[in-house]
Design a protein around this motif. Sequence first.
Motif, PDB file in Angstrom:
ATOM      1  N   ASP A 194       0.812  -1.220   0.000  1.00  0.00           N
ATOM      2  CA  ASP A 194       0.000   0.000   0.000  1.00  0.00           C
ATOM      3  C   ASP A 194       0.844   1.268   0.000  1.00  0.00           C
ATOM      4  O   ASP A 194       0.475   2.280  -0.608  1.00  0.00           O
ATOM      5  CB  ASP A 194      -0.939   0.007   1.208  1.00  0.00           C
ATOM      6  N   ARG A 206      -5.654   7.645  -8.772  1.00  0.00           N
ATOM      7  CA  ARG A 206      -5.403   7.014  -7.480  1.00  0.00           C
ATOM      8  C   ARG A 206      -6.414   5.912  -7.172  1.00  0.00           C
ATOM      9  O   ARG A 206      -6.062   4.861  -6.626  1.00  0.00           O
ATOM     10  CB  ARG A 206      -5.427   8.068  -6.370  1.00  0.00           C
ATOM     11  N   LEU A 230      -3.918  -2.411  -6.407  1.00  0.00           N
ATOM     12  CA  LEU A 230      -3.164  -2.888  -5.248  1.00  0.00           C
ATOM     13  C   LEU A 230      -4.013  -3.832  -4.393  1.00  0.00           C
ATOM     14  O   LEU A 230      -3.523  -4.870  -3.917  1.00  0.00           O
ATOM     15  CB  LEU A 230      -2.680  -1.712  -4.410  1.00  0.00           C
ATOM     16  N   LEU A 255       1.709   3.320  -3.287  1.00  0.00           N
ATOM     17  CA  LEU A 255       0.693   3.998  -4.092  1.00  0.00           C
ATOM     18  C   LEU A 255       1.200   5.321  -4.657  1.00  0.00           C
ATOM     19  O   LEU A 255       1.026   5.600  -5.855  1.00  0.00           O
ATOM     20  CB  LEU A 255      -0.572   4.232  -3.265  1.00  0.00           C
ATOM     21  N   LEU A 270      -5.535   2.838  -9.219  1.00  0.00           N
ATOM     22  CA  LEU A 270      -4.309   2.212  -8.730  1.00  0.00           C
ATOM     23  C   LEU A 270      -4.535   1.527  -7.377  1.00  0.00           C
ATOM     24  O   LEU A 270      -4.000   0.448  -7.121  1.00  0.00           O
ATOM     25  CB  LEU A 270      -3.198   3.257  -8.611  1.00  0.00           C
ATOM     26  N   THR A 271      -5.349   2.145  -6.535  1.00  0.00           N
ATOM     27  CA  THR A 271      -5.683   1.525  -5.249  1.00  0.00           C
ATOM     28  C   THR A 271      -6.418   0.210  -5.464  1.00  0.00           C
ATOM     29  O   THR A 271      -6.148  -0.792  -4.783  1.00  0.00           O
ATOM     30  CB  THR A 271      -6.541   2.472  -4.399  1.00  0.00           C
ATOM     31  N   TYR A 323       1.623   6.281  -8.558  1.00  0.00           N
ATOM     32  CA  TYR A 323       0.878   7.411  -9.130  1.00  0.00           C
ATOM     33  C   TYR A 323       1.817   8.382  -9.839  1.00  0.00           C
ATOM     34  O   TYR A 323       1.519   8.848 -10.952  1.00  0.00           O
ATOM     35  CB  TYR A 323       0.113   8.118  -8.013  1.00  0.00           C
TER      36      TYR A 323
END
Length: 338
Positions: free
Chosen positions: A10, A34, A41, A13, A37-38, A17
């Motif tokens: 985490d 974001r 993950l 991130l 991308l979160t 980004y």
Amino acid sequence: MSFRIRAAVDDDLQHLYEMAKLTGGGFTNLPPDRRALTAKLERSHAAFARIDGPVQDELFVLVLENVATKEVRGTCQIFTQVGQSYPFYSYRIGQLTQHSRELNRTFRADMLSLATDLEGASEVGGLFLHPGERAGGLGLLLARSRYLFIKMHRARFADRILAELRGVIDEAGGSPFWDGLAGRFFGMNFQDADQFNAINGHQFIADLMPKHPIYTAMLTESARAAIGLPHPSGRAAMRMLENEGFAFENYVDIFDGGPTMTARTDRVRTIADARESRVAAIGCDAGTQALVATGELARFRAAFGDVRDGENGITVAKDCADALEIAEGDTVLHVDRI
């Protein structure tokens, strides 16, 4: 300066980004968003946490870390089985031959047909190396570490593997292929479509893309010229794929027309050549340059290092052993650096 590949966490991130903002568009697997991308993950964490079981639609995200500074300077992704949650669309390049007896002439027309032939394959993608690190073979480390991960977790991957290369993007960030074909049916420019796909998936392609074959002769000259060509920045990646045994088999990306490369998983050079050895000693100053990997799932790590064969196993250079956090008696997977 030592680098290693490890599982993304985490805390990566912000690094991801910042790198995503440097891609220049057309890089669907690393969107500068974001939320997206979160979600990647979170999906990756779930894949790393699953201990065993059959092939499923999963994603593993790996990062390139500077061991000294802990900075993330690159990333890559592995998809275990594409096309399970959403259709995996490609354009297949084909040819139609027609003959007129009256004219005594034969016409051959190239065609693009929307296809889901590659569904069920594994995919390597999302490879991005920070511009400041594009030296010293770090792109090679990123690319080939994926194949060592696949070999170490072979049951989680399909028998066929693919890689999509970004297609031609013009100076304004547009795609000649998109503008000459799909853009006419979607009412949006390439940047908007690419961003929407990266964040929301491409079900909208199934909803709006014409299902009939497209004659390439009906496209603009610039669109035709882009079919099957990689972005200039992707030519080295294409050569690396070819060195691994991937081939272009007339499948192209539906957004930018970039080439899709395919291979049989077990015939990928790194997967076929890698071997498992016991670490007999640490500290050699010379030997064969190799890519060395260790650890299962979230503990996976890979790095370059000197390796020397011995009667009781291999000797690994100390900087490589430190990066991988391995000790005498551990087992590693290694393959010569090409």
